[in-house]
Design a protein around this motif. Structure first.
Motif, short mmCIF file in Angstrom:
data_model
loop_
_atom_site.label_atom_id
_atom_site.label_comp_id
_atom_site.label_asym_id
_atom_site.label_seq_id
_atom_site.Cartn_x
_atom_site.Cartn_y
_atom_site.Cartn_z
N MET B 235 1.08 -1.44 -0.19
CA MET B 235 0.05 0.05 0.32
C MET B 235 0.78 1.32 -0.36
O MET B 235 0.95 1.93 -0.51
N ALA B 236 2.06 1.32 0.90
CA ALA B 236 3.18 2.76 1.06
C ALA B 236 3.26 2.36 -0.57
O ALA B 236 3.67 3.94 -0.99
N LEU B 237 3.67 1.98 -1.31
CA LEU B 237 4.38 2.04 -2.94
C LEU B 237 3.22 3.23 -3.25
O LEU B 237 3.67 3.48 -4.06
N LEU B 238 2.83 2.58 -3.83
CA LEU B 238 1.15 2.63 -4.31
C LEU B 238 1.30 4.14 -4.78
O LEU B 238 0.84 4.88 -5.21
N VAL B 239 1.45 4.84 -3.30
CA VAL B 239 1.24 6.67 -3.06
C VAL B 239 2.39 6.92 -3.85
O VAL B 239 2.08 8.33 -3.78
N PHE B 240 3.49 6.63 -4.03
CA PHE B 240 4.32 7.36 -5.81
C PHE B 240 3.90 6.91 -6.84
O PHE B 240 4.35 8.08 -7.35
N PHE B 241 3.24 6.47 -7.08
CA PHE B 241 1.93 6.59 -8.18
C PHE B 241 0.97 7.60 -8.25
O PHE B 241 -0.07 8.24 -7.84
N LYS B 242 1.13 8.17 -8.92
CA LYS B 242 0.55 9.42 -9.10
C LYS B 242 -0.13 10.11 -10.29
O LYS B 242 0.42 9.34 -12.01
N PRO B 243 -1.39 10.80 -10.35
CA PRO B 243 -1.79 10.93 -11.88
C PRO B 243 -0.99 11.75 -12.72
O PRO B 243 -1.50 11.32 -13.61
N ASP B 244 -0.43 12.28 -12.80
CA ASP B 244 -0.01 13.27 -13.41
C ASP B 244 1.41 13.21 -13.88
O ASP B 244 1.48 12.87 -15.57
#
Lengths: 322, 283
Positions: B235-244
């Protein structure tokens, strides 16, 4: 466990006076008169499996026959029995058939690629000296050990149209792998192959090492080619192992979730890369259609149990004692 | 590395070619991991350069700093370790008892149970996410680590029992009889004689329960919905995926941190793993 004051003690309980002498006195081993002991040993496993596997399977089936959406979950509306209604809805939906077909074809491609690569590299391992063997073994263990989530992110990054090395080396410019349906599936397939061939390779290699050297030498002296040795000598002897790795691969690849979810951002553009697992998740948790999600779950369960029955028949035919 | 020594050798001119091919494949297989670690150490400017160099000019710890400064990353890491550790130890103990029961005792329903364990391995646990979600909700377990530990524990058991069976079987029955003649109790035989003998098998088995638990993404995503302090690493990893624009440096640094414990675990047990698979297979 009631305080009734009786002196009765359950068989197997420590320190209890055994009222009856053991019937078969010749045997010294308590294993010959198991009583309740095996069930005591099995108790923790059976409780866990009953509560977290058997009961949820029953629940899954039940929900698939109910009308169960956000309204029922929050208690706003009563749950109603819909019979096969959910399955009707599902089977009339053309997207379901498309996803089912994609899942089967994708899983089959993954299984074939994994088995062929794993077996070929296992044979290769037996033909080389210790140092290159160690290098390949270590690289494979590294890929195997990589968590599915991180493996997925790294592969997406490798094939990133802007910053990835693959497009640079291949001169593909800013070609986006995840944009097209087939290129996205191909990319996920590569990642799945990368992290699952090591299991096949190591297992088959361990199996080959268990084959007596003389058999292979004899075949070699008789002038058999490598391919012939594999097909006529090794493959039949490795059959039990090959059956195990094939079945495991089918099961793993049929229910891929993380790779598809992370690499194609939840199922690809307009759901073009959905597989059954991700489809069920989206239906249940993203659109709160728990009954439809459960019906998809039941379909998966039935397909994999059918695979299991085939496996059991294969095991039985080999005459393995359970 | 005696575990990797061949028992037969085919002397042919093709061997050098085979070794070259093996080395090339090893490099290709290791490359994604190399790229992950390399990118984690690259400064932001280099990651965003379109050259994609396979080395770095000025290694930096910026990405790692960003990862650990992100709220609670250390805690997610501990949560993941706690969940995987509990599942590995508990499933090893429970599976050992169950495997002993089905191997060393003859009792009614023994074969039925064995077939059930085999079938249980084939159940797609992902399909059970929905009923498990309601089960966890009804018992107030949503957003707790227990909601990850319990299902993973249950799902790793059938395979562990099936695999350990071969190891328990391999211990001669004469040893058991001798122990009883010497006056050992069943419990004493179980823990002081059988357990140490089967330990290598337990280690090989634990690899599978560790990986499947550490990898868990679906259950974490489904059961840890609101309380982020109970999150795990995926879950922590996904934080770094950003829409822009994705923070690739952060993603690769977090991925590296997440992969290290599994790699360490693998290196520690790899010899037992290979011999363990061989043992299970020969059975």
């Amino acid at each position: 466990m009631t305080a009734t004051g009786t002196t009765y003690k359950a068989p197997g309980a420590g320190g209890g006076v055994q009222p009856r002498p053991p019937r078969r006195r010749r045997s010294v081993s308590p294993a010959r008169q198991p009583g309740w002991t095996p069930w005591l040993y099995l108790l923790p496993a059976l409780v866990l499996l009953g509560a977290l596997l058997v009961y949820p399977i029953y629940q899954l089936g039940l929900i698939s026959f109910l009308e169960y959406t956000q309204a029922q979950v929050s208690g706003g509306e009563p749950t109603t029995f819909k019979g096969f209604g959910n399955y009707g809805t599902l089977f009339r939906d053309s997207q379901f058939w498309q996803v089912l077909l994609a899942t089967v074809v994708f899983a089959a491609a993954c299984v074939v690629a994994t088995l062929m690569t794993g077996c070929a590299l296992a044979v290769l391992l037996t033909r080389i000296r210790a140092l290159p063997r160690l290098a390949l073994m270590m690289a494979a263990l590294g890929a195997w050990a990589t968590p599915a989530v991180t493996g997925s992110t790294v592969w997406v990054f490798l094939f990133d149209p802007d910053f990835g090395p693959v497009n640079r080396v291949l001169g593909l410019g800013d070609f986006s792998w995840t944009y097209g349906r087939y290129s996205a599936f191909a990319l996920v397939l590569l990642e799945v192959l990368w992290c699952s061939f090591p299991f096949v390779m190591v297992t088959v290699y361990a199996g080959i090492r268990a084959i007596p050297t003389e058999v292979l030498e004899a075949a070699s002296l008789d002038g058999a080619s490598q391919w012939r040795i594999w097909r006529s000598v090794m493959a039949p002897m490795l059959r039990p192992i090959l059956v195990v790795v094939t079945i495991q691969s089918i099961i793993w690849d049929f229910k891929v979730f993380t790779q598809i979810y992370v690499m194609t951002n939840g199922g690809g553009i307009a759901g073009q890369n959905l597989v059954l697992n991700v489809y069920a998740y989206q239906k249940a948790f993203a659109s709160s259609q728990y009954s439809l999600g459960s019906a998809i779950g039941v379909v998966m369960l039935v397909i994999l149990l059918a695979v299991t029955l085939v496996y059991l028949r294969l095991v039985r035919r080999q005459g393995e004692e359970l | 590395m005696s575990a990797f020594s061949t028992r037969f050798r085919v002397r042919r001119p093709g061997r050098l070619a085979a070794e070259a091919a093996a080395l090339l494949i090893a490099v290709a297989v290791a490359f994604p991991l190399y790229w992950m670690v390399l990118s984690a150490f690259k400064p932001a400017g280099e990651i965003q350069s379109t050259e994609a160099r396979p080395w770095t000019l000025s290694p930096s710890l910026d990405s790692f700093r960003r990862v650990f400064e992100q709220q609670d990353f250390g805690r997610y890491f501990l949560n993941s370790l706690l969940v995987a550790g509990t599942v590995v130890i508990a499933s090893a103990l429970i599976a050992f008892l169950a495997a002993t029961a089905v191997t060393r005792f003859r009792f009614k329903f023994r074969t039925t149970l064995l077939i059930m364990f085999l079938v249980a391995q084939m159940v797609p646990v992902e399909a059970l996410t929905i009923p498990l979600f309601f089960l966890m909700r009804d018992f107030g377990q949503l957003n707790t680590l227990g909601s990850l530990i319990l299902p993973h524990l249950a799902f790793s058991l059938p395979f562990a029992i099936w695999m350990l069976r071969g190891f328990v079987k391999a211990v001669p029955e004469a040893l058991e009889e001798a122990a009883y003649i010497d006056g050992a109790s069943r419990t004493r035989f179980l823990w002081q004689i059988l357990f140490p003998l089967v330990f290598p098998g337990l280690v090989a088995t634990s690899v599978f329960s560790f990986i499947s638990t550490w990898n868990d993404f679906l259950f974490a995503k489904s059961f840890l919905i609101s309380d982020t302090s109970q999150s795990t690493l995926p879950m922590a990893l996904l934080v770094f995926f950003k829409p822009d624009e994705n923070d690739w440096g952060g993603i690769m640094a977090a991925s590296t941190v997440m992969t290290i414990p599994v790699l360490v675990f693998f290196v520690l047990v790899q010899r037992r793993l290979v011999s363990g698979l061989g043992g299970a297979v020969k059975d």
